[in-house]
Write a protein that holds these residues in place. Structure first.
Motif, PDB file in Angstrom:
ATOM      1  N   UNK A 103    -121.053 -53.773 -42.189  1.00 40.79           N
ATOM      2  CA  UNK A 103    -121.055 -53.465 -43.608  1.00 40.79           C
ATOM      3  C   UNK A 103    -121.279 -51.988 -43.882  1.00 40.79           C
ATOM      4  N   UNK A 104    -122.196 -51.377 -43.154  1.00 39.97           N
ATOM      5  CA  UNK A 104    -122.445 -49.944 -43.331  1.00 39.97           C
ATOM      6  C   UNK A 104    -121.229 -49.119 -42.905  1.00 39.97           C
ATOM      7  N   UNK A 105    -120.564 -49.552 -41.838  1.00 39.26           N
ATOM      8  CA  UNK A 105    -119.337 -48.867 -41.415  1.00 39.26           C
ATOM      9  C   UNK A 105    -118.274 -48.961 -42.500  1.00 39.26           C
ATOM     10  N   UNK A 106    -118.100 -50.151 -43.072  1.00 41.06           N
ATOM     11  CA  UNK A 106    -117.110 -50.331 -44.132  1.00 41.06           C
ATOM     12  C   UNK A 106    -117.440 -49.485 -45.346  1.00 41.06           C
ATOM     13  N   UNK A 107    -118.721 -49.389 -45.686  1.00 42.33           N
ATOM     14  CA  UNK A 107    -119.122 -48.538 -46.812  1.00 42.33           C
ATOM     15  C   UNK A 107    -118.744 -47.090 -46.512  1.00 42.33           C
ATOM     16  N   UNK A 108    -119.045 -46.636 -45.307  1.00 45.14           N
ATOM     17  CA  UNK A 108    -118.708 -45.269 -44.920  1.00 45.14           C
ATOM     18  C   UNK A 108    -117.213 -45.005 -44.942  1.00 45.14           C
ATOM     19  N   UNK A 109    -116.446 -45.949 -44.447  1.00 46.27           N
ATOM     20  CA  UNK A 109    -114.997 -45.776 -44.455  1.00 46.27           C
ATOM     21  C   UNK A 109    -114.446 -45.833 -45.872  1.00 46.27           C
ATOM     22  N   UNK A 110    -114.925 -46.759 -46.669  1.00 43.38           N
ATOM     23  CA  UNK A 110    -114.420 -46.917 -48.027  1.00 43.38           C
ATOM     24  C   UNK A 110    -114.691 -45.702 -48.906  1.00 43.38           C
ATOM     25  N   UNK A 111    -115.830 -45.054 -48.680  1.00 44.84           N
ATOM     26  CA  UNK A 111    -116.168 -43.868 -49.468  1.00 44.84           C
ATOM     27  C   UNK A 111    -115.593 -42.598 -48.864  1.00 44.84           C
ATOM     28  N   UNK A 112    -115.015 -42.688 -47.672  1.00 44.56           N
ATOM     29  CA  UNK A 112    -114.446 -41.517 -47.016  1.00 44.56           C
ATOM     30  C   UNK A 112    -115.460 -40.723 -46.220  1.00 44.56           C
ATOM     31  N   UNK A 113    -116.697 -41.199 -46.159  1.00 43.85           N
ATOM     32  CA  UNK A 113    -117.739 -40.515 -45.390  1.00 43.85           C
ATOM     33  C   UNK A 113    -117.473 -40.620 -43.898  1.00 43.85           C
ATOM     34  N   UNK A 114    -116.997 -41.786 -43.471  1.00 43.70           N
ATOM     35  CA  UNK A 114    -116.669 -42.017 -42.065  1.00 43.70           C
ATOM     36  C   UNK A 114    -115.149 -42.147 -41.976  1.00 43.70           C
ATOM     37  N   UNK A 115    -114.499 -41.140 -41.444  1.00 46.17           N
ATOM     38  CA  UNK A 115    -113.037 -41.159 -41.316  1.00 46.17           C
ATOM     39  C   UNK A 115    -112.642 -41.526 -39.889  1.00 46.17           C
ATOM     40  N   UNK A 116    -113.230 -42.614 -39.388  1.00 45.33           N
ATOM     41  CA  UNK A 116    -112.945 -43.059 -38.037  1.00 45.33           C
ATOM     42  C   UNK A 116    -112.575 -44.523 -38.064  1.00 45.33           C
TER      43      UNK A 116
END
Length: 63
Positions: free
Chosen positions: A18-31
């Protein structure tokens, strides 16, 4: 005893996803860069729901 451990592990996994998805969805994690989830806010919402579900599982494992 085994059910509690399973709930804890499943809860930790769901929270991490869930935290990974939040990061990806907000563009914080571009991996990974080719992911269709990057910069798609709906995935941040799905991630929040998944992380919340994971926290409920962790809480249940301690009851």
């Amino acid at each position: 005893m085994h059910a509690r451990r399973f709930l804890l592990v499943a809860g930790l996994f769901a929270t991490a996803i869930g935290l990974l998805w939040i990061g990806q969805g907000t563009g914080t994690v571009a991996w990974p860069r080719s992911s269709f989830m990057v910069d798609q806010l709906q995935w941040a919402g799905y991630g929040a729901a998944m992380a919340g579900f994971g926290l409920v599982l962790i809480w249940q494992s301690n009851q």
